[in-house]
Design a protein around this motif. Structure first.
Motif, PDB file in Angstrom:
ATOM      1  N   GLU A 230      38.238  34.792  38.959  1.00 52.72           N
ATOM      2  CA  GLU A 230      38.280  35.500  40.149  1.00 52.72           C
ATOM      3  C   GLU A 230      36.938  35.705  40.842  1.00 52.72           C
ATOM      4  O   GLU A 230      35.694  35.413  40.285  1.00 52.72           O
ATOM      5  CB  GLU A 230      38.495  37.278  39.675  1.00 52.72           C
TER       6      GLU A 230
ATOM      7  N   ALA B  51      45.908  44.229  46.095  1.00 55.48           N
ATOM      8  CA  ALA B  51      46.015  44.002  44.784  1.00 55.48           C
ATOM      9  C   ALA B  51      47.271  43.326  44.381  1.00 55.48           C
ATOM     10  O   ALA B  51      47.354  42.459  43.673  1.00 55.48           O
ATOM     11  CB  ALA B  51      45.954  45.443  43.784  1.00 55.48           C
TER      12      ALA B  51
ATOM     13  N   THR C 165      39.338  38.105  45.272  1.00 55.60           N
ATOM     14  CA  THR C 165      39.746  39.750  45.259  1.00 55.60           C
ATOM     15  C   THR C 165      39.104  40.413  46.711  1.00 55.60           C
ATOM     16  O   THR C 165      39.534  41.526  46.762  1.00 55.60           O
ATOM     17  CB  THR C 165      39.000  40.411  44.173  1.00 55.60           C
TER      18      THR C 165
ATOM     19  N   VAL D  80      46.956  39.664  45.299  1.00 55.32           N
ATOM     20  CA  VAL D  80      46.073  39.023  44.502  1.00 55.32           C
ATOM     21  C   VAL D  80      46.879  38.839  43.154  1.00 55.32           C
ATOM     22  O   VAL D  80      46.703  37.802  42.702  1.00 55.32           O
ATOM     23  CB  VAL D  80      44.786  39.823  44.340  1.00 55.32           C
TER      24      VAL D  80
END
Length: 419
Positions: free
Chosen positions: A358, A339, A215, A342
């Protein structure tokens, strides 16, 4: 160890070909202990670059090289006006490095290109596979050099002027191996960037997870330090007359360790390079040059480490009558990843049926600088005992396969997305 997962996809990469490619490439700069020594911009690095170029061109990819030596291998898309989807990593290594750090991301990218050719898939957007120059920083003392210049973090002239311990500059080294390219080393319009890498830590293996969905990356600060005392005879100089630069450096190294441990398991503090002068058995050292770095997921904690470290190190030097030079080499803030990118990694992992978690990257990667200009995500695979920057670095073929398959799915999904 976790049983091999069978990816739930009807578009599998060729796992055996990927592993053979990794093992074959590991012969370039192979060491007696099973690792690799492929220092950036050396003749060994040139051999790796030449091999990479040849294999890309054999697939019909067009290879270009920019002014800092970054290599870009392009596969056309159906729509040439769409910005490309980028993916890759680096082929240079530490002086006593492993087979997979960096090379996994580049060679898995090569397998993605091969598999697309095998499956006769034409993506909507073009694709570009990248080999970044000098990610490791082990030769010229400045990691993430190629991606840093490309991202505008520091200037090309600054990079060209950096020298190794023998006085050779980056510019001279690039010319010597023929990889100072004619393309500008600067950002261009790109749709996304994906980087596959071994975790270089123990978390995925400890938790028996196949994939790390990265992340973001933690904050870090690097320093160059010099302690200067006075060379003198080891046998004739009493304690009251000594100005021992190495003792001072050792106390600062202990300070680095104490400040790190005060942050618990999230703290990182390392002295990885030490050059002692005159480095003679019976001479009290008059000068020591050494590296210091701190890392932490929190920018605030790295700020606090910087505030504490500087005056404390100076106090140690003053107490010993030693002159201290402290230069901040660079500071990298914590970098969250995109985001949407990911989530593509997350979706691919779920669709393929791989166990995952994550994770925040503890290491610096080219993706950190690329993310300043291009939506970015990373994929981690486990490595044995979390060991990296070591000749014993090891992963299993099934782990390489899983990471490459997730990369394939994420790149394909991004390149074919509806605009």
């Amino acid at each position: 160890m976790q049983q091999p997962d069978q990816p739930r996809t009807n578009q599998p990469i060729d796992a055996r070909r990927l592993w053979d490619s990794l093992m074959d490439f590991a012969q370039i700069g192979a060491t007696a202990k099973g690792g690799v020594r492929r220092l950036t911009l050396t003749d060994i690095d040139k051999r790796g670059r030449d091999r990479f170029r040849a294999e890309c061109e054999a697939l019909g990819l067009t290879v270009r090289v920019d002014a800092i030596g970054n290599m870009f291998a392009r596969r056309p898309g159906r729509d040439p006006n769409r910005p490309p989807v980028l993916f890759g990593s680096h082929l240079d290594s530490q002086p006593s490095g492993g087979k997979f750090d960096g090379a996994l991301g580049v060679l898995a990218g090569l397998e993605v290109m091969r598999s697309l050719n095998d499956l006769n898939i034409v993506t909507e957007a073009p694709l570009e596979l990248i080999n970044w120059t000098d990610e490791e920083g082990s030769r010229f003392g400045h990691s993430l050099m190629g991606s840093g210049v490309w991202a505008g973090v520091f200037g090309l002239d600054k990079a060209y002027a950096l020298t190794d311990t023998e006085g050779q500059s980056v510019a001279t080294a690039l010319d010597a191996i023929g990889y100072r390219g004619d393309q500008p080393a600067s950002p261009f319009n790109a749709d996304a960037y994906f980087e596959l890498h071994i975790e270089q830590g123990p978390i995925l293996e400890r938790e028996d997870r196949r994939i790390g969905i990265v992340t973001g990356a933690q904050s870090q600060v690097w320093y160059d330090m010099v302690t200067t005392g006075q060379d003198s005879h080891a046998g004739t100089t009493p304690p009251s007359a000594r100005k021992d630069a190495l003792v001072c450096a050792a106390r600062i190294i202990d300070l680095v360790d104490r400040l790190m441990r005060a942050r618990g398991d999230d703290g990182r503090g390392t002295v990885g390079q030490l050059l002692v002068t005159p480095n003679s058995r019976n001479v009290i050292p008059g000068e020591v040059r050494f590296s210091v770095e701190f890392r932490h997921p929190s920018d605030g904690q790295v700020d606090a480490l910087d505030r504490e470290f500087r005056p404390a190190a100076q106090a140690i030097a003053d107490a010993g009558g030693i002159r201290l030079e402290l230069t901040t080499l660079f500071r990298i803030p914590a970098q969250p990843f995109d985001a949407g990118c990911v989530d593509l990694v997350r979706q691919a992992t779920t669709r393929l049926g791989y166990s995952a978690r994550e994770i925040v990257s503890g290491a610096g990667h080219d993706a950190v600088y690329v993310a300043r200009h291009v939506p970015t995500a990373m994929i981690f695979t486990p490595c044995k005992d979390g060991l990296s920057h070591n000749e014993a670095e090891s992963i299993e073929p099934e782990q390489a396969q899983a990471g490459c398959q997730v990369l394939f799915e994420a790149v394909l999904a991004r390149a074919n997305r509806t605009l």
